[in-house]
Design a protein around this motif. Structure first.
Motif, PDB file in Angstrom:
ATOM      1  N   THR A  16      33.969  39.741  36.031  1.00 16.96           N
ATOM      2  CA  THR A  16      33.947  38.149  36.231  1.00 16.96           C
ATOM      3  C   THR A  16      31.968  38.742  36.223  1.00 16.96           C
ATOM      4  OG1 THR A  16      34.366  38.619  38.397  1.00 16.96           O
ATOM      5  CG2 THR A  16      35.545  36.726  36.672  1.00 16.96           C
ATOM      6  N   PRO A  17      31.111  37.480  36.180  1.00 17.17           N
ATOM      7  CA  PRO A  17      29.781  37.611  36.309  1.00 17.17           C
ATOM      8  C   PRO A  17      28.824  37.214  37.798  1.00 17.17           C
ATOM      9  CG  PRO A  17      30.336  35.873  34.678  1.00 17.17           C
ATOM     10  CD  PRO A  17      31.500  35.961  35.565  1.00 17.17           C
ATOM     11  N   ASN A  18      30.253  36.760  38.998  1.00 13.43           N
ATOM     12  CA  ASN A  18      30.409  36.888  40.098  1.00 13.43           C
ATOM     13  C   ASN A  18      30.963  37.196  40.874  1.00 13.43           C
ATOM     14  OD1 ASN A  18      29.965  33.698  40.569  1.00 13.43           O
ATOM     15  ND2 ASN A  18      29.037  33.864  39.202  1.00 13.43           N
ATOM     16  N   VAL A  19      31.142  37.234  42.312  1.00 13.68           N
ATOM     17  CA  VAL A  19      32.063  37.387  43.167  1.00 13.68           C
ATOM     18  C   VAL A  19      33.308  35.428  43.341  1.00 13.68           C
ATOM     19  CG1 VAL A  19      33.074  36.987  46.105  1.00 13.68           C
ATOM     20  CG2 VAL A  19      30.857  38.978  44.214  1.00 13.68           C
ATOM     21  N   PHE A  20      31.597  34.802  42.976  1.00 14.25           N
ATOM     22  CA  PHE A  20      32.167  33.344  43.296  1.00 14.25           C
ATOM     23  C   PHE A  20      32.945  32.970  42.278  1.00 14.25           C
ATOM     24  CE2 PHE A  20      32.042  28.869  41.969  1.00 14.25           C
ATOM     25  CZ  PHE A  20      33.024  27.815  42.948  1.00 14.25           C
ATOM     26  N   LEU A  21      32.968  33.154  40.796  1.00  9.98           N
ATOM     27  CA  LEU A  21      33.897  32.946  40.144  1.00  9.98           C
ATOM     28  C   LEU A  21      34.651  33.854  39.601  1.00  9.98           C
ATOM     29  CD1 LEU A  21      31.590  32.739  36.775  1.00  9.98           C
ATOM     30  CD2 LEU A  21      32.682  31.082  37.801  1.00  9.98           C
ATOM     31  N   GLY A  22      34.507  34.836  40.620  1.00 14.92           N
ATOM     32  CA  GLY A  22      35.803  36.079  40.391  1.00 14.92           C
ATOM     33  C   GLY A  22      36.923  35.161  41.288  1.00 14.92           C
ATOM     34  N   LEU A  23      36.253  34.889  43.062  1.00 14.53           N
ATOM     35  CA  LEU A  23      37.975  34.455  43.447  1.00 14.53           C
ATOM     36  C   LEU A  23      38.226  32.977  42.727  1.00 14.53           C
ATOM     37  CD1 LEU A  23      35.355  34.052  46.911  1.00 14.53           C
ATOM     38  CD2 LEU A  23      37.831  36.087  45.952  1.00 14.53           C
ATOM     39  N   PHE A  24      37.366  32.513  42.024  1.00 16.43           N
ATOM     40  CA  PHE A  24      38.187  30.865  41.692  1.00 16.43           C
ATOM     41  C   PHE A  24      39.016  31.353  40.288  1.00 16.43           C
ATOM     42  CE2 PHE A  24      37.373  27.716  38.319  1.00 16.43           C
ATOM     43  CZ  PHE A  24      37.505  26.414  39.326  1.00 16.43           C
ATOM     44  N   LYS A  25      38.952  32.709  39.526  1.00 17.51           N
ATOM     45  CA  LYS A  25      39.589  32.686  38.640  1.00 17.51           C
ATOM     46  C   LYS A  25      40.783  33.226  38.960  1.00 17.51           C
ATOM     47  CE  LYS A  25      39.315  35.995  34.634  1.00 17.51           C
ATOM     48  NZ  LYS A  25      39.690  36.931  33.119  1.00 17.51           N
ATOM     49  N   GLY A  26      40.781  35.361  40.445  1.00 13.88           N
ATOM     50  CA  GLY A  26      41.741  35.158  40.568  1.00 13.88           C
ATOM     51  C   GLY A  26      43.046  34.096  41.496  1.00 13.88           C
ATOM     52  N   THR A  27      42.333  33.133  41.978  1.00 14.78           N
ATOM     53  CA  THR A  27      43.225  32.083  42.459  1.00 14.78           C
ATOM     54  C   THR A  27      43.830  31.567  41.011  1.00 14.78           C
ATOM     55  OG1 THR A  27      41.682  31.872  44.105  1.00 14.78           O
ATOM     56  CG2 THR A  27      42.955  30.176  44.436  1.00 14.78           C
ATOM     57  N   TRP A  28      43.117  31.060  40.518  1.00  8.69           N
ATOM     58  CA  TRP A  28      43.586  30.202  39.152  1.00  8.69           C
ATOM     59  C   TRP A  28      44.808  31.022  38.588  1.00  8.69           C
ATOM     60  CZ3 TRP A  28      40.080  26.696  36.015  1.00  8.69           C
ATOM     61  CH2 TRP A  28      40.402  26.036  35.685  1.00  8.69           C
ATOM     62  N   GLN A  29      44.716  32.117  38.666  1.00 13.03           N
ATOM     63  CA  GLN A  29      45.376  32.599  37.767  1.00 13.03           C
ATOM     64  C   GLN A  29      46.815  33.322  38.043  1.00 13.03           C
ATOM     65  OE1 GLN A  29      43.947  36.074  35.620  1.00 13.03           O
ATOM     66  NE2 GLN A  29      46.023  37.718  36.202  1.00 13.03           N
ATOM     67  N   THR A  30      46.934  32.753  39.866  1.00 10.58           N
ATOM     68  CA  THR A  30      48.189  33.466  40.283  1.00 10.58           C
ATOM     69  C   THR A  30      48.701  31.673  40.231  1.00 10.58           C
ATOM     70  OG1 THR A  30      47.059  34.832  42.219  1.00 10.58           O
ATOM     71  CG2 THR A  30      48.130  33.433  42.599  1.00 10.58           C
ATOM     72  N   LEU A  31      47.913  31.100  41.188  1.00  6.56           N
ATOM     73  CA  LEU A  31      49.200  29.553  40.906  1.00  6.56           C
ATOM     74  C   LEU A  31      49.450  29.578  39.264  1.00  6.56           C
ATOM     75  CD1 LEU A  31      45.846  27.447  42.824  1.00  6.56           C
ATOM     76  CD2 LEU A  31      47.893  28.294  44.158  1.00  6.56           C
ATOM     77  N   PHE A  32      48.856  29.944  38.251  1.00  7.01           N
ATOM     78  CA  PHE A  32      49.415  29.401  37.338  1.00  7.01           C
ATOM     79  C   PHE A  32      50.159  30.376  36.762  1.00  7.01           C
ATOM     80  CE2 PHE A  32      45.867  31.103  34.677  1.00  7.01           C
ATOM     81  CZ  PHE A  32      46.359  32.398  34.151  1.00  7.01           C
ATOM     82  N   ASP A  33      50.336  32.154  36.957  1.00  4.60           N
ATOM     83  CA  ASP A  33      50.809  33.050  36.276  1.00  4.60           C
ATOM     84  C   ASP A  33      51.722  33.702  36.787  1.00  4.60           C
ATOM     85  OD1 ASP A  33      52.278  33.840  34.163  1.00  4.60           O
ATOM     86  OD2 ASP A  33      50.393  35.374  33.903  1.00  4.60           O
ATOM     87  N   GLY A  34      51.207  34.097  38.590  1.00  2.00           N
ATOM     88  CA  GLY A  34      51.972  33.884  39.675  1.00  2.00           C
ATOM     89  C   GLY A  34      50.933  35.217  40.492  1.00  2.00           C
ATOM     90  N   PHE A  35      50.984  36.558  40.889  1.00  2.00           N
ATOM     91  CA  PHE A  35      50.545  36.717  41.536  1.00  2.00           C
ATOM     92  C   PHE A  35      51.062  38.844  40.560  1.00  2.00           C
ATOM     93  CE2 PHE A  35      49.508  40.657  44.912  1.00  2.00           C
ATOM     94  CZ  PHE A  35      48.712  40.488  44.833  1.00  2.00           C
ATOM     95  N   SER A  36      49.930  39.894  40.456  1.00  2.00           N
ATOM     96  CA  SER A  36      50.249  40.996  40.341  1.00  2.00           C
ATOM     97  C   SER A  36      49.996  41.902  41.439  1.00  2.00           C
ATOM     98  CB  SER A  36      50.142  40.893  39.134  1.00  2.00           C
ATOM     99  OG  SER A  36      50.605  41.936  38.445  1.00  2.00           O
ATOM    100  N   LEU A  37      50.931  43.028  41.981  1.00  3.65           N
ATOM    101  CA  LEU A  37      50.153  44.088  42.667  1.00  3.65           C
ATOM    102  C   LEU A  37      50.062  45.228  41.425  1.00  3.65           C
ATOM    103  CD1 LEU A  37      49.660  44.790  45.827  1.00  3.65           C
ATOM    104  CD2 LEU A  37      52.530  44.964  45.983  1.00  3.65           C
ATOM    105  N   SER A  38      49.622  46.304  41.989  1.00  6.58           N
ATOM    106  CA  SER A  38      49.959  47.450  41.603  1.00  6.58           C
ATOM    107  C   SER A  38      50.465  48.684  42.735  1.00  6.58           C
ATOM    108  CB  SER A  38      48.499  47.646  40.391  1.00  6.58           C
ATOM    109  OG  SER A  38      49.821  46.777  38.953  1.00  6.58           O
ATOM    110  N   SER A  39      50.466  48.488  42.816  1.00  3.98           N
ATOM    111  CA  SER A  39      50.148  49.689  44.066  1.00  3.98           C
ATOM    112  C   SER A  39      51.037  51.252  44.303  1.00  3.98           C
ATOM    113  CB  SER A  39      51.530  49.000  45.399  1.00  3.98           C
ATOM    114  OG  SER A  39      52.631  49.279  45.042  1.00  3.98           O
ATOM    115  N   GLY A  40      52.022  51.414  43.100  1.00  2.00           N
ATOM    116  CA  GLY A  40      52.305  52.102  42.286  1.00  2.00           C
ATOM    117  C   GLY A  40      53.554  52.677  42.889  1.00  2.00           C
ATOM    118  N   ASN A  41      54.202  51.913  44.074  1.00  4.19           N
ATOM    119  CA  ASN A  41      55.281  51.851  44.469  1.00  4.19           C
ATOM    120  C   ASN A  41      56.268  50.640  43.949  1.00  4.19           C
ATOM    121  OD1 ASN A  41      57.489  50.522  46.210  1.00  4.19           O
ATOM    122  ND2 ASN A  41      57.357  52.823  47.424  1.00  4.19           N
TER     123      ASN A  41
END
Length: 487
Positions: free
Chosen positions: A296-321
Motif C-alpha cells: 500500500t502507498p502508506n501506513v494509513f491506507l495499509g491499516l485501513f485496508k487490512g482492517t477492512w479486509q478482516t471484517l469482510f473476509d476474516g483474519f489470515s495467519l501464516s506462522s508456519g504452524n
C-alpha cells in the motif's frame, strides 16, 4: 402453526406427511455417507430443497396454489432474518477479535491456567457460569467458546469434545438463566410463571449437568499430559511471536458481556464489541494489520485496508504452524455465508411443511399415541425434537408443541410447569444438535466444528431429554394441577 384456510382443499394424510420426511432423512443420510463433514457445505442444502419440492408437490396435489406456498416460504424465511443478521455480525466480531489480539490473549491465558486433565470439565463449567449470568448460549460460544477451542488445539486436545463441553455448559446456563429468551418463552407458552418454571427444571437439569461433568472428567483422566505440555510450549511461543498479548486485549470481551448481561439488543451489542476490537487492533496489532494489507502507498491506507479486509473476509495467519494457522485463519462476514445458505434452505422446507398442513397432520397423529403421563411427556419431547428437525428453529420447537399439548396437560390434571419443562428439556436442548437448525448452524459456524462431529460429546444436551422421559414414566417430580383456592 398455519392452518389451511380453504375448506374445499383436501386435508393432508399421515402417509403424505411422512413422504417428504422420509425423502429428507434418506437424502441427508446419503449426504453424510458421501461427503462426510463436508455435507453441510452444499449437499444438505440440496437435500432440504428437494424435501421442500416434494412437500410443495403434495400440497399442490391437495389443492394448494403455488402463490400461497410461495408467500408461506417468504414468511418463513423472514423469521430467519434476525439469526442471519446476528451470524453476519458474529463473523465480523470473530475477525476483529483475532486481529485485535483478543482471541489470542484469551487462548494464551487459558493455556496458562487450564490443566489438560480437567480441561473438558472446566470448559463446560466456565461456559455454564457465564451463560447463567448473561442468559445467552450464542454469546458464550462466540466469545469464550472460541478461546477454549483455540486452547484445546494448543494443548493438542480434541476440539470436537471441547465443542461438546462448550455447548453443554452454554446451554445449561442459558436454560437456567432468567435472562434467557427461551427460558422466558417456554413458561409463557405453557401458561406458568418464570420462576416456577426454573425451579421445576432443576430436577432434570442438575442431574444432567452433573453426569455430563463426570463424563468430561473421566475423559480428561485419559489425556497424555506429556504430549500436551510439548504442544503447549510451542503454541504459546507462536502466539507471542505473532500478537501483542496483554490484559488490555480483554476489554472487548468485558464490554460485550456487560452489554449482554444488561439485555441490550444482540446486534448492536456484537457490533460494539467488534468496534472495540478494531480500535485495539489499530493501537496494539499494527504489524498484523499491515501484513494483511500487502503493498500500500502508506501506513494509513495499509491499516485501513487490512482492517477492512478482516471484517469482510476474516483474519489470515501464516506462522508456519498448521494447527495455529487453521485456528486463526477465520472470521469475517463471508465466513457465515454457507451457514446462512443452510438456514435459508431449512426455513424453506419448514415453511412448506407448515403451510401445506403436513406438520399439523404429524402432530395430531402423535397425539393419538398418548395414553398416560409418560407417553404424553415422551410425545411432547419427540415433537420438540421433530420440530427442531423439520422447522429448523428452536423458538418454533417451543411454541408449536406448547400450543398443541397445553390442553392435553390440563385435561390430565398436570401443572403447566411440567409442559414448560419438557419444552426446554427437548426444544432448547436439542436445537444445537441439528446441523440445519439455526442453533446447530450457528455453533458449527462459530466454533469451526461440524455439528455431527461435536454431537456425541454434547452430553448435557443428550441426557436432559432422556431424564425427562424417565421422570414421566416413573411419575417422579411430575407436578399435579392444583385447583385455585377461592378467595
Amino acid at each position: 402453526m398455519e392452518s389451511i384456510p380453504d375448506s374445499s382443499l383436501r386435508p393432508a394424510t399421515v402417509m403424505q406427511a411422512l413422504v417428504p420426511i422420509l425423502v429428507l432423512i434418506s437424502l441427508l443420510s446419503f449426504s453424510v455417507y458421501l461427503f462426510g463433514e463436508d455435507a453441510s457445505y452444499g449437499p444438505n442444502q440440496i437435500a432440504l430443497i428437494i424435501g421442500a419440492v416434494v412437500a410443495s408437490t403434495i400440497g399442490w396435489s391437495n389443492g394448494q396454489q403455488w402463490q400461497q406456498i410461495e408467500n408461506a416460504i417468504i414468511k418463513g424465511v423472514t423469521i430467519a432474518l434476525k439469526p442471519i443478521l446476528i451470524l453476519f455480525c458474529v463473523g465480523l466480531l470473530i475477525g476483529s477479535w483475532i486481529l485485535s489480539g483478543t482471541v489470542p490473549t484469551m487462548i494464551y491465558y487459558s493455556l496458562l491456567i487450564l490443566d489438560p486433565a480437567i480441561f473438558y470439565a472446566a470448559s463446560c463449567l466456565i461456559c455454564g457460569i457465564i451463560a447463567l449470568s448473561i442468559g445467552s448460549s450464542w454469546t458464550v460460544a462466540g466469545t469464550v467458546g472460541i478461546a477454549l477451542i483455540g486452547a484445546a488445539a494448543g494443548l493438542g486436545l480434541s476440539v470436537e469434545i471441547t465443542a461438546g463441553a462448550i455447548i453443554s455448559g452454554a446451554y445449561f446456563g442459558d436454560k437456567m438463566s432468567p435472562l434467557s429468551e427461551t427460558t422466558n418463552l417456554a413458561p409463557a407458552v405453557a401458561g406458568t410463571d418464570l420462576f416456577s418454571h426454573i425451579s421445576h427444571m432443576v430436577w432434570t437439569t442438575i442431574p444432567s449437568i452433573v453426569i455430563a461433568l463426570v463424563l468430561y472428567a473421566i475423559i480428561g483422566l485419559n489425556i497424555d499430559t506429556d504430549n500436551s505440555a510439548n504442544d503447549l510450549a510451542v503454541t504459546m511461543q507462536l502466539i507471542q511471536d505473532n500478537f501483542t498479548i496483554n490484559p488490555f486485549m480483554l476489554i472487548p470481551v468485558i464490554a460485550l458481556l456487560i452489554m449482554a448481561q444488561k439485555k441490550l439488543p444482540p446486534i448492536p451489542t456484537i457490533l460494539a464489541g467488534a468496534f472495540v476490537g478494531v480500535v485495539l487492533a489499530l493501537l496494539f496489532q499494527q504489524s498484523a494489520v499491515l501484513s494483511l494489507a500487502g503493498d500500500t502507498p502508506n501506513v494509513f491506507l495499509g491499516l485501513f485496508k487490512g482492517t477492512w479486509q478482516t471484517l469482510f473476509d476474516g483474519f489470515s495467519l501464516s506462522s508456519g504452524n498448521e494447527t495455529l494457522d487453521d485456528l486463526m485463519t477465520r472470521g469475517g462476514m463471508s465466513s457465515m455465508l454457507n451457514t446462512v445458505w443452510l438456514i435459508l434452505c431449512a426455513m424453506v422446507f419448514g415453511a412448506v411443511m407448515d403451510h401445506t398442513g403436513l406438520l399439523h397432520c404429524l402432530v395430531n397423529y402423535a397425539l393419538s399415541f398418548v395414553h398416560s403421563t409418560g407417553s404424553l411427556i415422551t410425545t411432547t419431547i419427540l415433537t420438540c425434537i421433530g420440530a427442531n428437525i423439520i422447522t429448523s428453529d428452536q423458538y418454533i420447537s417451543i411454541v408449536l408443541p406448547g400450543r398443541m399439548y397445553k390442553m392435553e396437560f390440563q385435561n390430565r390434571n398436570l401443572d403447566a410447569k411440567n409442559l414448560s419443562r419438557c419444552l426446554e428439556d427437548a426444544g432448547t436442548m436439542t436445537s444445537p444438535l441439528i446441523p440445519w437448525n439455526t442453533c446447530g448452524a450457528y455453533m458449527a459456524g462459530t466454533l469451526g466444528v461440524a455439528t455431527f462431529s461435536y454431537l456425541p460429546y454434547c452430553f448435557f444436551n443428550l441426557i436432559c431429554p432422556v431424564i425427562a422421559v424417565i421422570y414421566g414414566y416413573t411419575n417422579f417430580k411430575i407436578a399435579p394441577l392444583v385447583a385455585e383456592q377461592p378467595a
